[in-house]
Design a protein around this motif. Structure first.
Motif, PDB file in Angstrom:
ATOM      1  N   GLN A  80       0.343   5.455 -13.307  1.00 50.76           N
ATOM      2  CA  GLN A  80      -1.048   5.557 -12.642  1.00 50.76           C
ATOM      3  C   GLN A  80      -0.859   5.361 -11.083  1.00 50.76           C
ATOM      4  N   HIS A  81       0.198   4.442 -10.726  1.00 53.50           N
ATOM      5  CA  HIS A  81       0.243   4.124  -9.342  1.00 53.50           C
ATOM      6  C   HIS A  81       1.136   4.889  -8.422  1.00 53.50           C
ATOM      7  N   SER A  82       1.655   5.975  -9.139  1.00 55.16           N
ATOM      8  CA  SER A  82       2.864   6.772  -8.472  1.00 55.16           C
ATOM      9  C   SER A  82       1.889   8.075  -7.723  1.00 55.16           C
ATOM     10  N   SER A  83       2.473   8.209  -6.751  1.00 54.92           N
ATOM     11  CA  SER A  83       2.138   9.483  -5.911  1.00 54.92           C
ATOM     12  C   SER A  83       2.338  10.667  -6.384  1.00 54.92           C
ATOM     13  N   VAL A  84       3.579  10.734  -7.602  1.00 51.58           N
ATOM     14  CA  VAL A  84       3.659  11.974  -8.134  1.00 51.58           C
ATOM     15  C   VAL A  84       3.301  11.960  -9.596  1.00 51.58           C
ATOM     16  N   ARG A  85       2.122  11.287  -9.916  1.00 51.65           N
ATOM     17  CA  ARG A  85       1.833  11.148 -11.380  1.00 51.65           C
ATOM     18  C   ARG A  85       1.161  12.498 -11.704  1.00 51.65           C
ATOM     19  N   GLY A  86       1.634  13.089 -12.863  1.00 49.74           N
ATOM     20  CA  GLY A  86       1.214  14.414 -13.460  1.00 49.74           C
ATOM     21  C   GLY A  86       2.333  15.425 -13.268  1.00 49.74           C
ATOM     22  N   CYS A  87       3.428  15.014 -12.342  1.00 46.45           N
ATOM     23  CA  CYS A  87       4.477  15.876 -12.037  1.00 46.45           C
ATOM     24  C   CYS A  87       5.424  15.893 -13.121  1.00 46.45           C
ATOM     25  N   PRO A  88       6.224  16.822 -13.379  1.00 43.59           N
ATOM     26  CA  PRO A  88       7.346  17.040 -14.501  1.00 43.59           C
ATOM     27  C   PRO A  88       8.362  15.903 -13.930  1.00 43.59           C
ATOM     28  N   TYR A  89       9.009  15.350 -15.196  1.00 44.17           N
ATOM     29  CA  TYR A  89       9.714  14.321 -14.524  1.00 44.17           C
ATOM     30  C   TYR A  89      10.975  14.767 -13.855  1.00 44.17           C
ATOM     31  N   PHE A  90      11.339  16.095 -14.220  1.00 42.14           N
ATOM     32  CA  PHE A  90      12.688  16.552 -13.512  1.00 42.14           C
ATOM     33  C   PHE A  90      12.229  17.685 -12.497  1.00 42.14           C
ATOM     34  N   ASN A 103      11.291   8.350  -7.641  1.00 41.37           N
ATOM     35  CA  ASN A 103      11.280   6.895  -8.187  1.00 41.37           C
ATOM     36  C   ASN A 103       9.893   6.271  -8.309  1.00 41.37           C
ATOM     37  N   GLY A 104       8.799   7.344  -7.784  1.00 43.07           N
ATOM     38  CA  GLY A 104       7.534   6.583  -8.275  1.00 43.07           C
ATOM     39  C   GLY A 104       6.938   6.088  -6.752  1.00 43.07           C
ATOM     40  N   LYS A 105       7.742   5.617  -5.995  1.00 46.68           N
ATOM     41  CA  LYS A 105       7.281   4.724  -4.781  1.00 46.68           C
ATOM     42  C   LYS A 105       7.252   5.489  -3.805  1.00 46.68           C
ATOM     43  N   GLY A 106       6.156   5.223  -2.646  1.00 48.31           N
ATOM     44  CA  GLY A 106       5.874   5.944  -1.665  1.00 48.31           C
ATOM     45  C   GLY A 106       5.378   7.273  -1.812  1.00 48.31           C
ATOM     46  N   CYS A 107       5.243   8.223  -0.772  1.00 49.16           N
ATOM     47  CA  CYS A 107       5.117   9.317  -0.889  1.00 49.16           C
ATOM     48  C   CYS A 107       5.641  10.556  -1.573  1.00 49.16           C
ATOM     49  N   PRO A 108       5.207  11.718  -1.844  1.00 48.36           N
ATOM     50  CA  PRO A 108       5.722  12.324  -2.824  1.00 48.36           C
ATOM     51  C   PRO A 108       6.813  13.250  -2.175  1.00 48.36           C
ATOM     52  N   ASN A 109       7.240  13.146  -1.072  1.00 48.97           N
ATOM     53  CA  ASN A 109       8.208  13.884  -0.352  1.00 48.97           C
ATOM     54  C   ASN A 109       9.620  12.962  -0.780  1.00 48.97           C
ATOM     55  N   ILE A 110      10.690  13.780  -0.926  1.00 49.11           N
ATOM     56  CA  ILE A 110      11.956  13.328  -1.301  1.00 49.11           C
ATOM     57  C   ILE A 110      13.014  14.152  -0.420  1.00 49.11           C
ATOM     58  N   ILE A 111      14.103  13.562  -0.322  1.00 49.72           N
ATOM     59  CA  ILE A 111      15.349  14.332   0.343  1.00 49.72           C
ATOM     60  C   ILE A 111      16.538  14.447  -0.698  1.00 49.72           C
ATOM     61  N   CYS A 112      16.983  15.472  -1.012  1.00 47.82           N
ATOM     62  CA  CYS A 112      17.889  15.698  -1.933  1.00 47.82           C
ATOM     63  C   CYS A 112      19.009  15.031  -1.441  1.00 47.82           C
ATOM     64  N   PRO A 113      19.878  14.092  -2.293  1.00 45.02           N
ATOM     65  CA  PRO A 113      20.994  13.460  -1.920  1.00 45.02           C
ATOM     66  C   PRO A 113      22.162  14.175  -1.989  1.00 45.02           C
ATOM     67  N   GLN A 114      22.003  15.655  -2.418  1.00 49.27           N
ATOM     68  CA  GLN A 114      23.112  16.413  -2.699  1.00 49.27           C
ATOM     69  C   GLN A 114      23.474  17.352  -1.204  1.00 49.27           C
TER      70      GLN A 114
END
Length: 169
Positions: A80-90, A103-114
């Motif tokens: 419930q505290h995640s900015s990506v709640r309701g998103c598909p896990y993958f 990881n559920g922390k911070g904003c919903p934007n991510i950077i692909c490590p690949q």
């Protein structure tokens, strides 16, 4: 909290649960087999028809089976505290197809490590102007000046069907 990866137990053709598991990932739909007058086999994981003329094995040999199966999973992020709640896990990176989760922390934007592609885990856009925690996104702040308040498209959680179509999976 995280959930277990769920594999579909229904036929990808008729969407009925009248299926029997033959061996490993290979399943047969009794309804479609009767209708088509031949044995209709499919992969439980990636939900595609089992290649005809190939022996039934424990594992699917179709390309990108694991990626497709993960994107088809109905497992969602429920914290419930995640900015990506309701998103598909993958999610798949929109550029390189790397399989990712948030990881559920911070904003919903991510950077692909690949491949270092920036994208919103919620709406899959590369530059999402409708995010909530805008002050934490230095790399996006300059992009927002191009949008007027009435031009901002709200950030909504999308399912993975868009990725499946884009990647031809």
């Amino acid at each position: 909290s995280r959930e277990i990866f769920v594999i579909h137990q229904e036929c990808p053709s008729c969407h009925q649960s009248n299926v029997g598991v033959l061996d490993g990932q290979c399943a047969v739909c009794k309804s479609c087999s009767k209708l088509k007058r031949c044995v209709f086999q499919f992969c439980l994981a990636c939900q595609r028809e089992w290649p005809r003329g190939t022996p039934t094995t424990n594992s699917c040999t179709l390309p990108n089976c694991a990626l497709r199966a993960a994107l088809l999973s109905n497992t969602k992020i429920t914290d419930q505290h995640s900015s990506v709640r309701g998103c598909p896990y993958f999610r798949a990176c929109p550029r390189c197809k790397a399989l990712l989760t948030h990881n559920g922390k911070g904003c919903p934007n991510i950077i692909c490590p690949q491949c270092n592609t920036h994208f919103c885990f919620r709406c899959l856009r590369q530059y999402c102007p409708g995010i909530q925690n805008i002050e934490t996104l230095g790399f996006l702040t300059h992009r927002l000046s191009f949008f007027q308040n009435n031009d901002v498209i709200p950030c909504r959680v999308v399912d993975n069907k868009q990725s499946l179509n884009v990647f031809g999976l």
